[in-house]
Design an enzyme around this catalytic site. Structure first.
Site, mmCIF file in Angstrom:
data_model
loop_
_atom_site.group_PDB
_atom_site.id
_atom_site.type_symbol
_atom_site.label_atom_id
_atom_site.label_comp_id
_atom_site.label_asym_id
_atom_site.label_seq_id
_atom_site.Cartn_x
_atom_site.Cartn_y
_atom_site.Cartn_z
ATOM 1 N N CYS A 1 -5.046 -7.155 8.455
ATOM 2 C CA CYS A 1 -5.412 -7.816 7.187
ATOM 3 C C CYS A 1 -5.503 -9.330 7.326
ATOM 4 O O CYS A 1 -6.063 -9.995 6.460
ATOM 5 C CB CYS A 1 -4.417 -7.464 6.089
ATOM 6 S SG CYS A 1 -4.389 -5.716 5.698
ATOM 7 N N HIS B 1 -4.544 -12.813 -0.052
ATOM 8 C CA HIS B 1 -4.851 -11.440 0.353
ATOM 9 C C HIS B 1 -4.519 -10.528 -0.825
ATOM 10 O O HIS B 1 -3.478 -10.680 -1.470
ATOM 11 C CB HIS B 1 -3.986 -11.080 1.570
ATOM 12 C CG HIS B 1 -4.118 -9.651 1.994
ATOM 13 N ND1 HIS B 1 -5.330 -9.010 2.088
ATOM 14 C CD2 HIS B 1 -3.170 -8.737 2.358
ATOM 15 C CE1 HIS B 1 -5.122 -7.766 2.497
ATOM 16 N NE2 HIS B 1 -3.834 -7.573 2.661
ATOM 17 N N ASN C 1 -7.066 -3.153 -1.756
ATOM 18 C CA ASN C 1 -6.813 -3.867 -0.502
ATOM 19 C C ASN C 1 -7.965 -3.584 0.471
ATOM 20 O O ASN C 1 -8.099 -2.475 0.973
ATOM 21 C CB ASN C 1 -5.479 -3.392 0.076
ATOM 22 C CG ASN C 1 -5.080 -4.139 1.334
ATOM 23 O OD1 ASN C 1 -5.883 -4.885 1.911
ATOM 24 N ND2 ASN C 1 -3.849 -3.954 1.764
HETATM 25 O O1 UT7 Z 1 -2.320 -5.320 3.489
HETATM 26 C C1 UT7 Z 1 -1.199 -5.184 4.304
HETATM 27 C C2 UT7 Z 1 0.025 -5.543 3.581
HETATM 28 N N1 UT7 Z 1 0.401 -4.492 2.696
HETATM 29 C C3 UT7 Z 1 1.179 -4.764 1.663
HETATM 30 O O2 UT7 Z 1 1.495 -5.908 1.417
HETATM 31 C C4 UT7 Z 1 1.698 -3.627 0.852
HETATM 32 C C5 UT7 Z 1 3.151 -3.875 0.526
HETATM 33 N N2 UT7 Z 1 3.800 -2.769 -0.176
HETATM 34 C C6 UT7 Z 1 3.480 -2.418 -1.435
HETATM 35 O O3 UT7 Z 1 2.540 -2.946 -1.989
HETATM 36 C C7 UT7 Z 1 4.330 -1.402 -2.126
HETATM 37 O O4 UT7 Z 1 5.483 -1.129 -1.359
HETATM 38 C C8 UT7 Z 1 3.590 -0.063 -2.461
HETATM 39 C C9 UT7 Z 1 2.599 -0.294 -3.561
HETATM 40 C C10 UT7 Z 1 2.903 0.447 -1.222
HETATM 41 C C11 UT7 Z 1 4.580 0.980 -2.936
HETATM 42 O O5 UT7 Z 1 5.307 0.506 -4.058
HETATM 43 P P1 UT7 Z 1 6.885 0.657 -4.127
HETATM 44 O O6 UT7 Z 1 7.316 0.102 -5.409
HETATM 45 O O7 UT7 Z 1 7.429 -0.027 -2.875
HETATM 46 O O8 UT7 Z 1 7.075 2.192 -4.107
HETATM 47 P P2 UT7 Z 1 7.838 3.140 -3.034
HETATM 48 O O9 UT7 Z 1 7.037 3.222 -1.784
HETATM 49 O O10 UT7 Z 1 9.235 2.686 -2.922
HETATM 50 O O11 UT7 Z 1 7.774 4.526 -3.787
HETATM 51 C C12 UT7 Z 1 8.425 4.722 -5.038
HETATM 52 C C13 UT7 Z 1 8.179 6.120 -5.527
HETATM 53 C C14 UT7 Z 1 8.487 7.184 -4.474
HETATM 54 O O12 UT7 Z 1 9.054 8.289 -5.153
HETATM 55 P P3 UT7 Z 1 10.654 8.531 -5.100
HETATM 56 O O13 UT7 Z 1 10.984 8.644 -3.645
HETATM 57 O O14 UT7 Z 1 11.245 7.307 -5.747
HETATM 58 O O15 UT7 Z 1 10.811 9.780 -5.893
HETATM 59 C C15 UT7 Z 1 7.115 7.574 -3.976
HETATM 60 O O16 UT7 Z 1 7.083 8.897 -3.505
HETATM 61 O O17 UT7 Z 1 6.800 6.286 -5.864
HETATM 62 C C16 UT7 Z 1 6.267 7.442 -5.212
HETATM 63 N N3 UT7 Z 1 4.862 7.204 -4.933
HETATM 64 C C17 UT7 Z 1 3.887 7.480 -5.804
HETATM 65 N N4 UT7 Z 1 3.902 8.013 -7.032
HETATM 66 C C18 UT7 Z 1 2.733 8.146 -7.672
HETATM 67 C C19 UT7 Z 1 4.322 6.660 -3.801
HETATM 68 N N5 UT7 Z 1 2.996 6.587 -3.949
HETATM 69 C C20 UT7 Z 1 2.699 7.084 -5.171
HETATM 70 C C21 UT7 Z 1 1.502 7.271 -5.875
HETATM 71 N N6 UT7 Z 1 1.547 7.792 -7.118
HETATM 72 N N7 UT7 Z 1 0.293 6.905 -5.375
#
Ligand code: UT7
Length: 318
Positions: free
Chosen positions: A113, A245, A275
């Site tokens: 990225c 970004h 993204n």
């Molecule tokens: O471009 C390269 C750089 N990339 C980034 O900067 C991305 C950085 N990370 C992020 O933007 C975030 O971490 C995400 C958007 C990817 C994820 O958000 P989060 O608040 O960190 O969520 P999480 O991964 O901790 O997941 C929370 C919950 C999980 O469920 P449980 O385990 O709490 O029951 C996931 O299974 O959300 C669930 N989950 C979803 N639910 C509905 C994960 N993806 C989804 C989804 N829809 N698409």
């Protein structure tokens, strides 16, 4: 003093627009979850012949036309991409061929990225050194071909597109003031593709430990702000526009807060583009430049973060 000045921008987004609701029919997700966690509402998805080189070429053509140049006025093409049409030749030489350029050189740059910002660093250095006068820097990605469409934690985050800038040697105060790039190879395992030619012989799909990446990305943004501003004797409040970004609105908001920038001084496209990896900053820049957002003398800060980890930024006087 010679500086590398951005004399034009160009962009290309595929016509196909896929909303969060569309994705909720494919994986167990919702518009509410995606929007709250990321700020994304929709993304553009390449179809058929809309390959990375095709999108890059369209963005390049627009930038060249807007600059009032011809392809043969360009000395070098640098393409930041993690999703090339094929392992070789590079997208850059495919663009060169498609533009009908019969001189100059081109190569691809892989910094995930951060590819566009790494490309800017290189182009700026080459122009300042007098080696090259006019450089086309492109970020282009077909990331929807890199995601696992059964993995809701990654497939909802990415989109396709290409953005381009033309940098030209110029005397004066406007242009790239400074660039900074960084990487930390000990974090390879937090964001990567699950395949590769030298391993699985396939390209693999995106694997991301989102929470960890989020934490590091937020810290990295702070480091870029501090380093670039302090070594240029600038204050946070000197920044007129943040062009970040576009991975997650929460990361962007945290950076804007650090800069004490109001929301209307942040170029935000994540809601419509998602993204697009290396294409995200040049697409956002083009989106804002097309609207006449930037005024002469404005100070722009670009910031990127990606797999590797790689990260970096640029300070640009418009
Ligand atoms: O471009 C390269 C750089 N990339 C980034 O900067 C991305 C950085 N990370 C992020 O933007 C975030 O971490 C995400 C958007 C990817 C994820 O958000 P989060 O608040 O960190 O969520 P999480 O991964 O901790 O997941 C929370 C919950 C999980 O469920 P449980 O385990 O709490 O029951 C996931 O299974 O959300 C669930 N989950 C979803 N639910 C509905 C994960 N993806 C989804 C989804 N829809 N698409």
């Amino acid at each position: 003093m010679v500086r590398a000045k951005i004399i034009s921008t160009g962009g290309y987004l595929p016509a196909k627009r896929v909303t969060n609701d569309d994705l909720s029919k494919i994986v167990d997700t919702s518009d509410e979850w995606i929007y709250e966690r990321t700020g994304i509402r929709a993304r553009h998805m390449a179809e058929g012949q809309e390959t990375t080189s095709y999108m890059a070429t369209q963005a390049a053509k627009q930038a060249i036309e807007r600059a009032g140049l011809t392809p043969n006025d360009i000395d070098l093409i640098i393409v930041g991409t993690a999703t090339p049409d094929s392992s070789f030749p590079g997208v850059s030489t495919q663009v060169q061929g498609a533009l009908g350029m019969t001189r100059g050189a081109g190569f691809d740059l892989q910094a995930a990225c951060s590819g566009f910002v790494y490309g800017l660093k290189l182009a700026d250095t080459l122009i300042r050194s007098g080696s090259e006068k006019t450089i086309l820097v492109i970020g282009a990605e077909r990331f929807t071909h890199m995601v696992d469409w059964t993995d809701r934690s990654t497939c909802v985050l990415f989109g396709d597109g290409a953005g381009a800038v033309i940098l030209q040697a110029s005397e004066g105060d406007s242009g790239i003031l400074d660039t900074a790039i960084y990487s930390d190879g000990s974090k390879n395992d937090l964001l990567y593709a699950s395949g590769g030619i030298a391993t699985t012989k396939t390209v693999g799909t995106v694997v991301m430990h989102g929470r960890e990446v989020f934490k590091h990305a937020t810290r990295a943004m702070a480091q870029i702000v501090d380093d670039l501003l302090s070594r240029n004797n600038l204050a946070r409040t000197d920044v007129t526009w943040l062009v970040p970004h576009q991975a997650n609105k929460r990361i962007i908001d945290a950076t804007a807060k650090m800069l004490e920038l109001p929301a209307d001084k942040v170029v935000l496209t994540v809601q419509e583009h998602a993204n697009t990896s290396a294409a995200s900053i040049p697409l956002a820049l083009n989106f804002a430049a097309e609207k006449g957002t930037f005024k002469a003398g404005d100070l722009l800060l670009f910031e990127a973060f990606g797999a590797g980890f790689t990260w970096g930024g640029a300070l640009v006087r418009w």
